[in-house]
Enzyme design. Structure first.
Site, PDB file in Angstrom:
ATOM      1  N   LYS A  12      -3.820   6.457  12.552  1.00 56.05           N
ATOM      2  CA  LYS A  12      -4.564   7.718  12.721  1.00 56.05           C
ATOM      3  C   LYS A  12      -5.624   7.869  11.630  1.00 56.05           C
ATOM      4  CE  LYS A  12      -3.364  10.578   9.202  1.00 56.05           C
ATOM      5  NZ  LYS A  12      -3.573   9.908   8.079  1.00 56.05           N
ATOM      6  N   PRO A  96      -3.562  -1.716   8.064  1.00 51.31           N
ATOM      7  CA  PRO A  96      -3.495  -1.986   6.623  1.00 51.31           C
ATOM      8  C   PRO A  96      -2.544  -1.015   5.909  1.00 51.31           C
ATOM      9  CG  PRO A  96      -5.779  -1.727   7.358  1.00 51.31           C
ATOM     10  CD  PRO A  96      -4.916  -1.400   8.524  1.00 51.31           C
ATOM     11  N   ALA A  98      -0.890   1.301   2.902  1.00 49.23           N
ATOM     12  CA  ALA A  98      -1.335   2.257   1.866  1.00 49.23           C
ATOM     13  C   ALA A  98      -2.846   2.448   1.906  1.00 49.23           C
ATOM     14  CB  ALA A  98      -0.872   1.800   0.479  1.00 49.23           C
ATOM     15  N   GLY A 103       0.174   4.165   8.470  1.00 49.14           N
ATOM     16  CA  GLY A 103       0.876   2.997   9.011  1.00 49.14           C
ATOM     17  C   GLY A 103       2.394   3.142   9.029  1.00 49.14           C
ATOM     18  N   ASP A 138       3.712  13.320   8.513  1.00 43.82           N
ATOM     19  CA  ASP A 138       2.834  12.832   9.590  1.00 43.82           C
ATOM     20  C   ASP A 138       3.612  12.368  10.823  1.00 43.82           C
ATOM     21  OD1 ASP A 138       0.468  13.254   8.269  1.00 43.82           O
ATOM     22  OD2 ASP A 138       0.194  11.170   7.636  1.00 43.82           O
TER      23      ASP A 138
HETATM   24  P1  ATP Z   1      -0.437   8.021   4.942  1.00 42.53           P
HETATM   25  O1  ATP Z   1      -1.786   7.891   5.569  1.00 42.53           O
HETATM   26  O2  ATP Z   1       0.632   8.572   5.855  1.00 42.53           O
HETATM   27  O3  ATP Z   1      -0.452   8.640   3.608  1.00 42.53           O
HETATM   28  P2  ATP Z   1      -0.672   5.298   4.258  1.00 42.53           P
HETATM   29  O4  ATP Z   1      -1.267   4.707   5.494  1.00 42.53           O
HETATM   30  O5  ATP Z   1      -1.600   5.593   3.130  1.00 42.53           O
HETATM   31  O6  ATP Z   1       0.120   6.566   4.672  1.00 42.53           O
HETATM   32  P3  ATP Z   1       1.485   3.423   4.466  1.00 42.53           P
HETATM   33  O7  ATP Z   1       0.806   2.264   5.115  1.00 42.53           O
HETATM   34  O8  ATP Z   1       2.398   4.236   5.295  1.00 42.53           O
HETATM   35  O9  ATP Z   1       0.450   4.367   3.709  1.00 42.53           O
HETATM   36  O10 ATP Z   1       2.251   2.795   3.216  1.00 42.53           O
HETATM   37  C1  ATP Z   1       2.591   3.492   2.044  1.00 42.53           C
HETATM   38  C2  ATP Z   1       3.784   2.767   1.388  1.00 42.53           C
HETATM   39  O11 ATP Z   1       4.918   2.981   2.206  1.00 42.53           O
HETATM   40  C3  ATP Z   1       3.614   1.279   1.284  1.00 42.53           C
HETATM   41  O12 ATP Z   1       3.182   0.909   0.011  1.00 42.53           O
HETATM   42  C4  ATP Z   1       4.989   0.701   1.621  1.00 42.53           C
HETATM   43  O13 ATP Z   1       5.668   0.261   0.470  1.00 42.53           O
HETATM   44  C5  ATP Z   1       5.788   1.831   2.202  1.00 42.53           C
HETATM   45  N1  ATP Z   1       6.234   1.635   3.613  1.00 42.53           N
HETATM   46  C6  ATP Z   1       7.376   2.078   4.110  1.00 42.53           C
HETATM   47  N2  ATP Z   1       7.495   1.775   5.412  1.00 42.53           N
HETATM   48  C7  ATP Z   1       6.388   1.132   5.772  1.00 42.53           C
HETATM   49  C8  ATP Z   1       5.924   0.579   7.014  1.00 42.53           C
HETATM   50  N3  ATP Z   1       6.669   0.620   8.127  1.00 42.53           N
HETATM   51  N4  ATP Z   1       4.701   0.036   7.036  1.00 42.53           N
HETATM   52  C9  ATP Z   1       3.952   0.018   5.898  1.00 42.53           C
HETATM   53  N5  ATP Z   1       4.341   0.501   4.706  1.00 42.53           N
HETATM   54  C10 ATP Z   1       5.556   1.057   4.627  1.00 42.53           C
END
Ligand code: ATP
Length: 293
Positions: A12, A96, A98, A103, A138
């Site tokens: 998203k 990608p 974080a 994700g 989320d």
């Molecule tokens: P948001 O936009 O919800 O803040 P994000 O996209 O910035 O999230 P994620 O990709 O969800 O961040 O990853 C954040 C951290 O969560 C990663 O560093 C990882 O260690 C942990 N994590 C836990 N579950 C997952 C998963 N299924 N996929 C990716 N990362 C995960």
């Protein structure tokens, strides 16, 4: 026979992210417009006789233990229904990590939807959204996906039809920069934004009409100030995409992903040509309607 289910978990973006006051529970009050994308992780669920929740992932940077949000989602589901788990969850990661594209949350939402279907628990979408809230702010959004206005800490949702035809979304993810959402909110200083409910409503209606000219001058993300200060490269990417002129450009979530919205593919590609591809990973995607389950 072992039952198997394959699901798509869409990323998203936040078309607007308005961060309001900090609440007594430590979360910030938000108003955001969230939109699912065609960029997806693929989640496969398979029953197994072996007891427990096993996670497999093709990306070694993703945790495969209790820290994975899909583990939390599965554990919550099995506990809620008093089922003793025997499941393998495989994540094929394209989103990608974080990067501000939700994700982890979307993988968790897909697992929640998948388990509800596999175990035929007659949960409505509203039931799934309510229960999954405990996994992350989320997650209720990704249970349904598409287009929504999110308020509260992200769980008060109003869904709308995703505008048709879909918009093209160029996503630039700077290499070697990961941003923790927690860090970003902790460093956010409120009071800097002169936002209004009226402006927010105008942006929503412009987005639903695909009025990119209006969006270009009005979309905002309050977390940009925090992430740009620490990572100048992210601000540079936004500037490079903006200077092309045709799309609405913004950082997503807490970053570091920066996206541009375009009505046509050519404009998106033209914008991409302004970026140094040794420094960013690029994705050319479209807005999507999310899950139908
Ligand atoms: P948001 O936009 O919800 O803040 P994000 O996209 O910035 O999230 P994620 O990709 O969800 O961040 O990853 C954040 C951290 O969560 C990663 O560093 C990882 O260690 C942990 N994590 C836990 N579950 C997952 C998963 N299924 N996929 C990716 N990362 C995960």
């Amino acid at each position: 026979m072992k039952r198997t289910l394959i699901l798509q978990a869409p990323a998203k973006i936040n078309i607007v992210l308005w961060v309001k006051e900090k609440r007594p529970d430590g979360y910030h009050e938000l108003s955001s417009i969230m939109q699912s994308l065609s960029l997806v992780d693929t989640i496969t669920l398979q029953e197994t006789r072996e007891e427990g929740i096993q996670i497999e992932c093709d990306n070694p940077d993703v945790p495969r233990d209790q820290k994975n949000l899909v583990y939390k989602a599965a554990q919550l589901f099995f506990e809620h229904f008093g089922i003793s788990p025997g499941i393998i969850i495989r994540i094929q990661k394209r989103i990608p990590i974080a990067a501000g594209l939700a994700g982890g949350s979307t993988d968790a939402g897909a697992v929640f939807n998948g388990l509800a279907r596999l175990y035929d628990k007659g949960m409505t979408m509203a039931d799934r959204m309510k229960l999954s809230m405990a996994v992350g702010s989320d997650v209720p959004f990704v249970i349904r996906g598409g287009l929504a206005v999110a308020q509260g800490r992200g769980e008060l949702l109003n869904f709308f039809e995703t505008p048709r035809p879909p918009l093209f979304v160029l996503i630039a993810v700077p290499k070697n920069i990961e941003v923790s959402t927690k860090w970003c909110y902790e460093n956010y200083k409120p009071g800097q934004s002169k936002r209004s409910e009226e402006n927010f409503r105008d942006i929503l209606s412009a987005y639903r009409k695909r009025d990119l000219e209006f969006l270009k001058h009005n979309v905002f993300n309050d977390l940009e100030s925090v992430t740009f200060k620490r990572h100048l490269a992210v601000a540079d990417i936004k500037e490079a995409l903006n200077s092309e002129g045709s799309g609405a450009v913004l950082m997503s979530g807490s970053g570091p992903s920066v996206f541009g919205l375009y009505t046509d593919r050519k404009a998106a590609i033209k914008a991409a040509s302004r970026l140094d591809i040794t420094k960013v990973n690029l994705f050319l995607e479209q807005t999507s309607r999310g899950s139908n389950f």
